[in-house]
Scaffold this motif. Structure first.
Motif, PDB file in Angstrom:
ATOM      1  N   ASP A 224       0.843  -1.168   0.047  1.00 34.48           N
ATOM      2  CA  ASP A 224       0.002  -0.019   0.013  1.00 34.48           C
ATOM      3  C   ASP A 224       1.065   1.217  -0.062  1.00 34.48           C
ATOM      4  O   ASP A 224       1.561   1.421   1.114  1.00 34.48           O
ATOM      5  CB  ASP A 224      -0.872  -0.013   1.247  1.00 34.48           C
ATOM      6  N   PRO A 225       0.885   1.927  -1.090  1.00 31.76           N
ATOM      7  CA  PRO A 225       1.610   3.234  -1.101  1.00 31.76           C
ATOM      8  C   PRO A 225       1.214   4.304   0.067  1.00 31.76           C
ATOM      9  O   PRO A 225       2.048   5.049   0.276  1.00 31.76           O
ATOM     10  CB  PRO A 225       1.093   3.902  -2.437  1.00 31.76           C
ATOM     11  N   ALA A 226       0.086   4.266   0.820  1.00 31.88           N
ATOM     12  CA  ALA A 226      -0.143   5.046   1.761  1.00 31.88           C
ATOM     13  C   ALA A 226       0.403   4.789   3.125  1.00 31.88           C
ATOM     14  O   ALA A 226       0.751   5.881   3.685  1.00 31.88           O
ATOM     15  CB  ALA A 226      -1.583   5.080   2.039  1.00 31.88           C
ATOM     16  N   ASP A 227       0.840   3.691   3.280  1.00 29.19           N
ATOM     17  CA  ASP A 227       1.318   3.431   4.698  1.00 29.19           C
ATOM     18  C   ASP A 227       2.365   2.126   4.724  1.00 29.19           C
ATOM     19  O   ASP A 227       2.765   1.717   5.662  1.00 29.19           O
ATOM     20  CB  ASP A 227       0.140   3.010   5.730  1.00 29.19           C
ATOM     21  N   GLY A 228       2.521   1.487   3.600  1.00 28.64           N
ATOM     22  CA  GLY A 228       3.570   0.391   3.507  1.00 28.64           C
ATOM     23  C   GLY A 228       3.100  -0.805   3.687  1.00 28.64           C
ATOM     24  O   GLY A 228       4.035  -1.826   4.100  1.00 28.64           O
ATOM     25  N   SER A 229       1.882  -0.939   4.171  1.00 24.28           N
ATOM     26  CA  SER A 229       1.422  -2.223   4.351  1.00 24.28           C
ATOM     27  C   SER A 229       1.319  -3.478   3.470  1.00 24.28           C
ATOM     28  O   SER A 229       1.075  -2.812   2.301  1.00 24.28           O
ATOM     29  CB  SER A 229      -0.082  -2.198   5.276  1.00 24.28           C
ATOM     30  N   LEU A 230       1.502  -4.586   3.598  1.00 23.65           N
ATOM     31  CA  LEU A 230       1.602  -5.740   2.706  1.00 23.65           C
ATOM     32  C   LEU A 230       0.213  -6.435   2.562  1.00 23.65           C
ATOM     33  O   LEU A 230      -0.340  -7.041   3.791  1.00 23.65           O
ATOM     34  CB  LEU A 230       2.740  -6.306   3.029  1.00 23.65           C
ATOM     35  N   LEU A 231      -0.275  -6.456   1.348  1.00 21.23           N
ATOM     36  CA  LEU A 231      -1.759  -7.098   1.227  1.00 21.23           C
ATOM     37  C   LEU A 231      -1.172  -8.479   0.245  1.00 21.23           C
ATOM     38  O   LEU A 231      -0.558  -8.030  -0.729  1.00 21.23           O
ATOM     39  CB  LEU A 231      -2.659  -6.488   0.809  1.00 21.23           C
ATOM     40  N   ILE A 232      -2.074  -9.292   0.313  1.00 20.83           N
ATOM     41  CA  ILE A 232      -2.080 -10.727  -0.480  1.00 20.83           C
ATOM     42  C   ILE A 232      -3.416 -11.106  -1.187  1.00 20.83           C
ATOM     43  O   ILE A 232      -4.453 -10.789  -0.205  1.00 20.83           O
ATOM     44  CB  ILE A 232      -1.146 -11.648   0.044  1.00 20.83           C
ATOM     45  N   SER A 233      -3.487 -11.597  -2.119  1.00 15.79           N
ATOM     46  CA  SER A 233      -4.660 -12.359  -2.528  1.00 15.79           C
ATOM     47  C   SER A 233      -4.303 -13.814  -2.667  1.00 15.79           C
ATOM     48  O   SER A 233      -3.197 -13.935  -3.125  1.00 15.79           O
ATOM     49  CB  SER A 233      -5.363 -11.839  -3.762  1.00 15.79           C
ATOM     50  N   GLU A 234      -5.087 -14.646  -2.350  1.00 19.17           N
ATOM     51  CA  GLU A 234      -4.769 -15.903  -2.073  1.00 19.17           C
ATOM     52  C   GLU A 234      -5.866 -16.959  -2.634  1.00 19.17           C
ATOM     53  O   GLU A 234      -7.012 -16.737  -2.338  1.00 19.17           O
ATOM     54  CB  GLU A 234      -4.681 -16.292  -0.730  1.00 19.17           C
ATOM     55  N   HIS A 235      -5.476 -18.011  -3.335  1.00 15.40           N
ATOM     56  CA  HIS A 235      -6.531 -18.891  -3.706  1.00 15.40           C
ATOM     57  C   HIS A 235      -6.907 -20.023  -2.815  1.00 15.40           C
ATOM     58  O   HIS A 235      -5.946 -20.601  -2.272  1.00 15.40           O
ATOM     59  CB  HIS A 235      -5.984 -19.878  -5.003  1.00 15.40           C
ATOM     60  N   GLY A 236      -8.070 -20.038  -2.525  1.00 22.38           N
ATOM     61  CA  GLY A 236      -8.552 -21.220  -1.621  1.00 22.38           C
ATOM     62  C   GLY A 236      -8.739 -22.338  -2.512  1.00 22.38           C
ATOM     63  O   GLY A 236      -8.555 -22.538  -4.119  1.00 22.38           O
ATOM     64  N   PRO A 237      -9.330 -23.717  -2.227  1.00 21.31           N
ATOM     65  CA  PRO A 237      -9.856 -24.650  -3.007  1.00 21.31           C
ATOM     66  C   PRO A 237     -10.845 -24.366  -3.835  1.00 21.31           C
ATOM     67  O   PRO A 237     -11.242 -23.267  -4.661  1.00 21.31           O
ATOM     68  CB  PRO A 237      -9.693 -25.880  -2.110  1.00 21.31           C
ATOM     69  N   ARG A 238     -12.146 -25.128  -3.093  1.00 21.25           N
ATOM     70  CA  ARG A 238     -13.490 -24.747  -3.839  1.00 21.25           C
ATOM     71  C   ARG A 238     -14.229 -23.650  -2.614  1.00 21.25           C
ATOM     72  O   ARG A 238     -14.461 -24.119  -1.918  1.00 21.25           O
ATOM     73  CB  ARG A 238     -14.471 -25.938  -3.796  1.00 21.25           C
ATOM     74  N   GLY A 239     -13.886 -22.456  -2.801  1.00 18.59           N
ATOM     75  CA  GLY A 239     -14.031 -21.399  -1.758  1.00 18.59           C
ATOM     76  C   GLY A 239     -12.957 -21.112  -0.863  1.00 18.59           C
ATOM     77  O   GLY A 239     -11.939 -21.685  -1.085  1.00 18.59           O
ATOM     78  N   GLY A 240     -13.249 -20.240   0.079  1.00 14.61           N
ATOM     79  CA  GLY A 240     -12.039 -19.685   0.679  1.00 14.61           C
ATOM     80  C   GLY A 240     -11.039 -18.827   0.138  1.00 14.61           C
ATOM     81  O   GLY A 240     -10.020 -18.953   0.739  1.00 14.61           O
ATOM     82  N   ASP A 241     -11.136 -18.162  -1.022  1.00 11.58           N
ATOM     83  CA  ASP A 241     -10.204 -17.375  -1.601  1.00 11.58           C
ATOM     84  C   ASP A 241     -10.254 -16.122  -0.489  1.00 11.58           C
ATOM     85  O   ASP A 241     -11.396 -15.873   0.113  1.00 11.58           O
ATOM     86  CB  ASP A 241     -10.846 -16.889  -2.763  1.00 11.58           C
ATOM     87  N   GLU A 242      -8.974 -15.743  -0.575  1.00 14.82           N
ATOM     88  CA  GLU A 242      -8.956 -14.634   0.620  1.00 14.82           C
ATOM     89  C   GLU A 242      -7.921 -13.228   0.288  1.00 14.82           C
ATOM     90  O   GLU A 242      -7.359 -13.514  -0.576  1.00 14.82           O
ATOM     91  CB  GLU A 242      -8.220 -15.088   1.895  1.00 14.82           C
ATOM     92  N   ILE A 243      -8.087 -12.321   0.817  1.00 14.93           N
ATOM     93  CA  ILE A 243      -7.352 -10.967   1.120  1.00 14.93           C
ATOM     94  C   ILE A 243      -6.928 -10.804   2.181  1.00 14.93           C
ATOM     95  O   ILE A 243      -7.583 -11.149   3.282  1.00 14.93           O
ATOM     96  CB  ILE A 243      -8.240  -9.782   0.655  1.00 14.93           C
ATOM     97  N   ASN A 244      -5.404 -11.100   2.653  1.00  8.36           N
ATOM     98  CA  ASN A 244      -4.768 -10.981   3.927  1.00  8.36           C
ATOM     99  C   ASN A 244      -3.962  -9.854   4.231  1.00  8.36           C
ATOM    100  O   ASN A 244      -3.046  -9.600   2.909  1.00  8.36           O
ATOM    101  CB  ASN A 244      -3.942 -12.465   4.178  1.00  8.36           C
ATOM    102  N   LEU A 245      -3.995  -9.320   5.235  1.00  6.15           N
ATOM    103  CA  LEU A 245      -3.297  -8.185   5.395  1.00  6.15           C
ATOM    104  C   LEU A 245      -1.931  -8.974   6.337  1.00  6.15           C
ATOM    105  O   LEU A 245      -2.182  -9.792   7.249  1.00  6.15           O
ATOM    106  CB  LEU A 245      -3.866  -7.388   6.486  1.00  6.15           C
ATOM    107  N   ILE A 246      -0.618  -8.797   5.782  1.00  4.18           N
ATOM    108  CA  ILE A 246       0.651  -9.583   6.370  1.00  4.18           C
ATOM    109  C   ILE A 246       0.928  -8.990   7.588  1.00  4.18           C
ATOM    110  O   ILE A 246       1.489  -7.763   7.633  1.00  4.18           O
ATOM    111  CB  ILE A 246       1.525  -9.839   4.983  1.00  4.18           C
ATOM    112  N   ARG A 247       1.276  -9.868   8.587  1.00  9.42           N
ATOM    113  CA  ARG A 247       1.919  -9.650   9.872  1.00  9.42           C
ATOM    114  C   ARG A 247       3.409 -10.444   9.758  1.00  9.42           C
ATOM    115  O   ARG A 247       3.064 -11.608   9.660  1.00  9.42           O
ATOM    116  CB  ARG A 247       1.357  -9.880  11.019  1.00  9.42           C
ATOM    117  N   PRO A 248       4.545  -9.912   9.968  1.00  4.69           N
ATOM    118  CA  PRO A 248       5.844 -10.636  10.048  1.00  4.69           C
ATOM    119  C   PRO A 248       5.587 -11.918  11.089  1.00  4.69           C
ATOM    120  O   PRO A 248       5.287 -11.629  11.933  1.00  4.69           O
ATOM    121  CB  PRO A 248       6.813  -9.881  10.135  1.00  4.69           C
ATOM    122  N   GLY A 249       5.814 -12.988  10.677  1.00  2.00           N
ATOM    123  CA  GLY A 249       5.664 -14.028  11.577  1.00  2.00           C
ATOM    124  C   GLY A 249       4.409 -14.947  11.469  1.00  2.00           C
ATOM    125  O   GLY A 249       4.214 -15.898  12.285  1.00  2.00           O
ATOM    126  N   GLY A 250       3.500 -14.315  10.877  1.00  2.00           N
ATOM    127  CA  GLY A 250       1.887 -14.546  10.944  1.00  2.00           C
ATOM    128  C   GLY A 250       1.695 -15.920  10.421  1.00  2.00           C
ATOM    129  O   GLY A 250       2.279 -16.104   9.572  1.00  2.00           O
TER     130      GLY A 250
END
Length: 374
Positions: A224-250
């Motif tokens: 995010d250019p506004a604050d430097g946070s890291l976000l990802i988009s992630e494939h689930g299997p049949r459902g469970g697709d996600e957007i995640n905000l990353i925390r180091p060590g999470g």
């Protein structure tokens, strides 16, 4: 210790009923230009300062498309062998943060063979129509099946890079195993080394490159250019697709915590939320198959600033995830009328949005603001 900025994001979990209500975007708000047609399984697009677009093709080619539309091939002599099988092949291309001065680009590819293949990160110097000084920076832990490669790259503000890696599909439990790279995000410096402030450095049972674990197949990553946070988009299997905000060590849960079903329709896990595991900020069931991620920060669409853009393969559109002060407030679907699988999205310096569709006869599209009528 590495820290990433956190923003207050309101979780918004969609049920099937809610998914049916997601509106299509008003087509009058943007103009769609076809920059290039007939592309054979493109995967990633990077936009050069001179206006050229570099497009990777999965079978192992790199195409240069000038602002005029003229096409030419980038000579890849010296590039390491690419494993091509199923969805495996040449994947990402990303410019170095100091590209105007050093000309460096980073590419990802599948390497190895059927039954033992992984994701490779390569750095090279772009010299007009060829790559020079090609260097392998990182090879992930080999996996037993093709696909679920991850393969996306993003640079943090400190110019370290994030590489996304899939779980290997048949070895999905390895996403919880800190001794390998499967189902992880890794953080490297520009020479391919793990920075000393990575969260698992010093742990004798962990790979020092790991930033986070418990991922299935991350095919979108952005800062995010506004604050430097890291976000990802992630494939689930049949459902469970996600957007995640990353925390180091999470630990993001896969396959212990997930909202998705297996392809047999059996539950992957009885747990959708569990203490000690990070929860997604946004989840899609049924799947949309998110294949990329960008945050809009351009001038052409000021009302979109800070919104997430997610190209979707299965849904055949681009999700615009609306945010206000970092909070998710709604969604709409762009380009649904084209009925094309969407593979990648990038925001150009001029504020236009470049989108790669997917398949053997795919397109590079450019979204701009309509010219006001006099």
């Amino acid at each position: 210790m590495l820290t990433l900025a956190a923003v207050p994001i309101l979780p918004l979990t969609n049920t099937s009923q809610a998914e049916e209500a997601v509106p299509h975007a008003d087509a009058s708000t943007h103009v769609v230009e076809t920059v290039a047609a007939g592309l054979d399984h493109p995967w990633s697009v990077a936009i050069l300062p001179d206006g050229r677009r570099l497009v990777t093709l999965r079978q192992g080619q790199l195409l240069s498309i000038a602002a005029s539309g003229t096409r030419s091939w980038i000579n890849l002599d010296g590039l390491p062998p690419i494993h091509r099988e199923g969805t495996s092949g040449l994947m990402e291309i990303v410019l170095d943060p100091d590209f105007p001065g050093n000309g460096l680009v980073y590419l990802t590819m599948s390497h190895g063979e059927t039954g033992a293949n992984g994701t490779r990160l390569v750095r090279a110097k772009l010299a007009e129509d060829r790559l020079e000084d090609i260097r392998i920076l990182f090879d992930s832990t080999p996996k037993a099946s093709d696909g679920n490669n991850g393969g996306r790259v993003a640079f943090l503000r400190d110019h370290t890079l994030i590489l996304t890696l899939g779980d290997g599909n048949v070895w999905r439990e390895e996403a919880q195993n800190l001794s390998n790279h499967l189902g992880k995000l890794v953080r490297l410096d520009r020479e391919g080394n793990p920075p000393s402030d990575n969260p698992f450095v010093g742990n004798p049972d962990a790979a020092p490159e790991i930033l986070s674990l418990g991922h299935r197949n991350v095919q979108g990553v952005t800062v995010d250019p506004a604050d430097g946070s890291l976000l990802i988009s992630e494939h689930g299997p049949r459902g469970g697709d996600e957007i995640n905000l990353i925390r180091p060590g999470g630990n993001y849960g896969w396959p212990i915590v997930t909202g998705g079903l297996d392809y047999s329709f059996a539950k992957v896990s009885p747990f959708q939320r569990l203490d000690g595991y990070e929860s997604p900020v946004l989840e899609w069931t049924p799947s949309i198959a998110p294949a990329g991620l960008a945050i809009y920060d351009g001038a052409l669409f000021p009302e979109w600033r800070g919104d997430l853009l997610v190209p979707a393969l299965k849904e055949r559109g681009v999700r615009r995830i609306k945010r206000e002060n970092g909070r998710i407030i709604g969604q709409e679907i762009l380009l649904a009328d084209r009925d094309e699988r969407m593979r990648d999205v990038k925001v150009a310096p001029d504020g236009s949005i470049h989108i790669l569709t997917d398949g053997p006869n795919a397109n590079l599209l450019r979204l701009t603001r309509p010219v006001p009528t006099q």
